[in-house]
Motif scaffolding. Structure first.
Motif, PDB file in Angstrom:
ATOM      1  N   ASP A   1       0.821  -1.206   0.000  1.00  0.00           N
ATOM      2  CA  ASP A   1       0.000   0.000   0.000  1.00  0.00           C
ATOM      3  C   ASP A   1       0.856   1.257   0.000  1.00  0.00           C
ATOM      4  O   ASP A   1       0.545   2.235  -0.701  1.00  0.00           O
ATOM      5  N   SER A   2       1.923   1.257   0.769  1.00  0.00           N
ATOM      6  CA  SER A   2       2.777   2.455   0.815  1.00  0.00           C
ATOM      7  C   SER A   2       3.472   2.671  -0.514  1.00  0.00           C
ATOM      8  O   SER A   2       3.607   3.819  -0.978  1.00  0.00           O
ATOM      9  N   ASP A   3       3.913   1.599  -1.148  1.00  0.00           N
ATOM     10  CA  ASP A   3       4.537   1.733  -2.470  1.00  0.00           C
ATOM     11  C   ASP A   3       3.525   2.261  -3.491  1.00  0.00           C
ATOM     12  O   ASP A   3       3.874   3.042  -4.383  1.00  0.00           O
TER      13      ASP A   3
ATOM     14  N   ALA B   1      -4.395  -6.981  -3.011  1.00  0.00           N
ATOM     15  CA  ALA B   1      -5.370  -7.399  -2.003  1.00  0.00           C
ATOM     16  C   ALA B   1      -6.208  -6.224  -1.519  1.00  0.00           C
ATOM     17  O   ALA B   1      -7.429  -6.346  -1.338  1.00  0.00           O
ATOM     18  N   THR B   2      -5.571  -5.081  -1.301  1.00  0.00           N
ATOM     19  CA  THR B   2      -6.292  -3.903  -0.819  1.00  0.00           C
ATOM     20  C   THR B   2      -7.287  -3.413  -1.862  1.00  0.00           C
ATOM     21  O   THR B   2      -8.443  -3.102  -1.548  1.00  0.00           O
TER      22      THR B   2
ATOM     23  N   ALA C   1      -2.312 -10.603 -10.307  1.00  0.00           N
ATOM     24  CA  ALA C   1      -2.554 -10.805  -8.877  1.00  0.00           C
ATOM     25  C   ALA C   1      -3.898 -10.209  -8.466  1.00  0.00           C
ATOM     26  O   ALA C   1      -4.632 -10.792  -7.656  1.00  0.00           O
ATOM     27  N   LEU C   2      -4.242  -9.046  -9.019  1.00  0.00           N
ATOM     28  CA  LEU C   2      -5.538  -8.437  -8.720  1.00  0.00           C
ATOM     29  C   LEU C   2      -6.678  -9.311  -9.228  1.00  0.00           C
ATOM     30  O   LEU C   2      -7.675  -9.525  -8.520  1.00  0.00           O
ATOM     31  N   VAL C   3      -6.539  -9.835 -10.435  1.00  0.00           N
ATOM     32  CA  VAL C   3      -7.575 -10.713 -10.986  1.00  0.00           C
ATOM     33  C   VAL C   3      -7.750 -11.943 -10.093  1.00  0.00           C
ATOM     34  O   VAL C   3      -8.881 -12.367  -9.797  1.00  0.00           O
ATOM     35  N   THR C   4      -6.650 -12.521  -9.641  1.00  0.00           N
ATOM     36  CA  THR C   4      -6.724 -13.688  -8.759  1.00  0.00           C
ATOM     37  C   THR C   4      -7.478 -13.357  -7.483  1.00  0.00           C
ATOM     38  O   THR C   4      -8.323 -14.129  -7.017  1.00  0.00           O
ATOM     39  N   GLN C   5      -7.184 -12.191  -6.898  1.00  0.00           N
ATOM     40  CA  GLN C   5      -7.886 -11.774  -5.686  1.00  0.00           C
ATOM     41  C   GLN C   5      -9.376 -11.584  -5.943  1.00  0.00           C
ATOM     42  O   GLN C   5     -10.221 -11.943  -5.115  1.00  0.00           O
TER      43      GLN C   5
END
Length: 361
Positions: free
Chosen positions: A245-247, A312-313, A346-350
């Motif tokens: 999130d910070s990145d 994930a966020t 990764a977003l699609v997987t989530q």
């Protein structure tokens, strides 16, 4: 039903000499110049399909490549990806548009739809010879869609004598495959909701806060129910991803900073007459003599509501949209590097994980 994940297929890459510049300029107003790059169209469509997305939007403007042609090229490069091609009512006759839609539907195995638009800028529609004011464009759209849908369903010759269109003995030699989802519509005005309720299968709600999104979904579905119909709901989401999130917050600041710098440099003039800026000038909300400030405001506005964070966020926020009734989420994010693609996958997987949806309920 599983959430439909939508991307976008551009006719050519975003301007920029490096991947970092293209990432930033994705959030600048698009210049009116845009070529048609067949390799880019095919590669983008294939990567969307490979990364697990279900569909993609092809956008439209008076000076850009024809969206039907771009859509056809993307469809030919893929086997599963569905394409929604923006179609501005008034650029062609409803019978010709209907045959184009039916042809692409048959050639692609039911993977095409038309995203119907009225045109938010009087200046841009006039560049294609359409000089009707917006309110009248909505009235014409009603007749257009009535004729288009009747024409596609007609088994005998059809005559129509209306305010804007006249056809005699019209009948299409082909029809879309049964059950095809052919039409989507946006527009937040009452006239736009009414057109979607009567003619479309999908309604695109504007990107607003979640409580407003819920209200708009309820209003659109209630309007459709009054006509004995249902609507699927499409919502656009601007996304900025990073490993943490910070990145992601740091990346967002870099994108904004670089976009402002690049659009105020030696190439600044090419952004000043962007179609995306026409509407603000027409409504008097921007000073036509302060184009640089208008471009900067557009960049800031583009990123202001971005869903920013790790996959994930961001997925958790999108699952809240799904629980609100959204069926199609358009993921608007630049994919210029292998790492960008890994983050998108990764977003699609989530998003395919049903557990967050159960928690959201």
């Amino acid at each position: 039903m599983e959430l439909e994940l939508r991307g976008g297929v551009r006719a050519a890459p975003v301007a920029g000499r490096t991947a970092a510049e293209r990432q930033a300029l994705r959030w600048a107003p698009d210049p009116r110049e845009r070529t048609a790059d067949p390799a880019h169209i095919a590669r983008t469509a294939r990567e969307l399909e490979e990364d697990g997305l279900d569909s993609a939007l092809v956008v439209q403007s008076s000076s850009w490549p024809d969206p039907w042609a771009v859509a056809g090229w993307a469809l030919a490069a893929t086997t599963r990806l569905r394409i929604a091609a923006a179609h501005r009512i008034g650029t062609t006759s409803p019978t010709a548009a209907a045959r184009t839609l039916a042809t692409l539907d048959r050639l692609s195995g039911g993977r095409i739809s038309a995203h119907l638009i009225i045109g938010s800028s009087d200046a841009d529609v006039a560049r294609d010879g359409d000089t009707l004011p917006k309110a009248e464009r909505y009235r014409r759209a009603d007749e257009y869609l009535s004729l288009l849908t009747r024409y596609l369903a007609a088994e005998e010759d059809l005559d129509h004598h209306g305010e804007y269109y006249t056809v005699r003995a019209a009948r299409s030699g082909l029809r879309p495959a049964p059950g095809s989802e052919l039409l989507s519509f946006g527009g937040s005005s009452p006239a736009g909701v009414d057109l979607a309720a009567r003619y479309a299968q999908v309604y695109a709600v504007p990107p607003r806060p979640l409580p407003d999104t819920r209200l708009r979904i309820a209003a659109a579905r209630a309007a459709a129910a009054r006509h004995g119909r249902t609507l699927r709901i499409w919502r656009h989401v601007t996304v900025v991803l990073a490993d943490t999130d910070s990145d992601a917050q740091q990346h967002l600041r870099r994108l904004r900073r670089d976009a402002l710098r690049l659009t105020s440099g030696p190439d600044a003039a090419r952004y000043h007459d962007a179609v995306a800026l026409d509407r603000d000038r027409e409504r008097g909300t921007a000073d036509p003599d302060a184009a640089g400030a208008q471009v900067a405001a557009y960049v800031r506005r583009s990123l202001a509501g971005a869903y920013t964070g790790s996959p994930a966020t961001v997925a958790a926020r999108i699952h809240l949209l799904r629980s609100a009734g959204v069926d199609i989420v358009q993921l608007d994010l630049p994919v210029e590097t292998d790492h960008d693609r890994a983050l998108r996958r990764a977003l699609v997987t989530q998003l395919r994980d049903p557990a967050p949806l159960r928690r959201a309920w």
